[in-house]
Design a protein around this motif. Structure first.
Motif, short mmCIF file in Angstrom:
data_model
loop_
_atom_site.label_atom_id
_atom_site.label_comp_id
_atom_site.label_asym_id
_atom_site.label_seq_id
_atom_site.Cartn_x
_atom_site.Cartn_y
_atom_site.Cartn_z
N VAL A 93 133.27 71.76 11.03
CA VAL A 93 131.91 71.41 10.59
C VAL A 93 131.90 70.61 9.29
N LYS A 94 133.06 70.40 8.69
CA LYS A 94 133.12 69.65 7.43
C LYS A 94 132.49 68.27 7.58
N GLY A 95 131.66 67.94 6.61
CA GLY A 95 130.99 66.65 6.63
C GLY A 95 129.69 66.64 7.40
N ARG A 96 129.44 67.69 8.17
CA ARG A 96 128.20 67.75 8.97
C ARG A 96 127.29 68.89 8.56
N PHE A 97 127.86 69.99 8.10
CA PHE A 97 127.08 71.15 7.69
C PHE A 97 127.10 71.28 6.17
N THR A 98 126.00 71.75 5.61
CA THR A 98 125.92 71.99 4.18
C THR A 98 125.32 73.37 3.95
N ILE A 99 126.02 74.19 3.19
CA ILE A 99 125.53 75.52 2.84
C ILE A 99 125.02 75.49 1.41
N SER A 100 123.92 76.20 1.16
CA SER A 100 123.37 76.27 -0.20
C SER A 100 122.62 77.58 -0.36
N ARG A 101 122.25 77.89 -1.58
CA ARG A 101 121.50 79.13 -1.83
C ARG A 101 120.56 78.93 -2.99
N ASP A 102 119.49 79.71 -2.98
CA ASP A 102 118.50 79.73 -4.05
C ASP A 102 118.36 81.18 -4.48
N ASN A 103 119.08 81.56 -5.52
CA ASN A 103 119.10 82.98 -5.92
C ASN A 103 117.73 83.51 -6.33
N PRO A 104 116.92 82.78 -7.09
CA PRO A 104 115.59 83.31 -7.41
C PRO A 104 114.73 83.58 -6.17
N LYS A 105 114.99 82.86 -5.09
CA LYS A 105 114.23 83.07 -3.85
C LYS A 105 114.95 84.00 -2.87
N ASN A 106 116.13 84.51 -3.28
CA ASN A 106 116.91 85.41 -2.42
C ASN A 106 117.15 84.80 -1.03
N THR A 107 117.46 83.54 -1.00
CA THR A 107 117.58 82.84 0.27
C THR A 107 118.80 81.93 0.29
N MET A 108 119.46 81.91 1.45
CA MET A 108 120.57 81.00 1.69
C MET A 108 120.14 80.03 2.79
N TYR A 109 120.69 78.83 2.75
CA TYR A 109 120.33 77.82 3.73
C TYR A 109 121.59 77.20 4.35
#
Length: 115
Positions: A63-79
């Motif tokens: 999935v390298k180059g096609r998928f991106t993981i991220s998170r927003d700690n104040p919102k308690n959410t990962m994307y």
């Protein structure tokens, strides 16, 4: 204690989809988070992970180059942003939180890649 995935659905090959994983009932920022998937007849596999601060990520080669993981700690959410999806990536996608010996799993969200 809960992890709830959302954003799954039907997408055409080559299309994009964004998944979310919302956490509740525990200190989200203290957990390493990851996305996993399990396709029909396949074992569950790790796809991507992100550290507690969100500044270190790792991806499966597929999935390298096609998928991106991220998170927003104040919102308690990962994307996870998924681009250029392939039919063989049809699977139930799960989020997981890990802190030491403690792990928490979401219930999964189905992503179907088909024309």
């Amino acid at each position: 204690v809960q992890l709830v995935e959302s954003g799954g659905g039907l997408v055409q090959p080559g299309g994009s989809l964004r998944l979310s994983c919302e956490a509740s009932g525990f200190t989200f920022r203290r957990y390493i988070m990851s996305w996993h998937r399990q396709g029909p007849g396949k074992e569950r596999e790790l796809v991507a992970s992100i550290n507690m601060d969100g500044d270190i990520t790792a991806y499966a080669d597929s999935v390298k180059g096609r998928f991106t993981i991220s998170r927003d700690n104040p919102k308690n959410t990962m994307y996870r942003q998924m681009n250029s999806l392939k039919p063989e990536e049809t699977a139930v996608y799960y989020c997981k939180g890990t802190s030491g010996n403690v792990s928490k799993w979401g219930q999964g969200t189905l992503v179907t890649v088909s024309s």
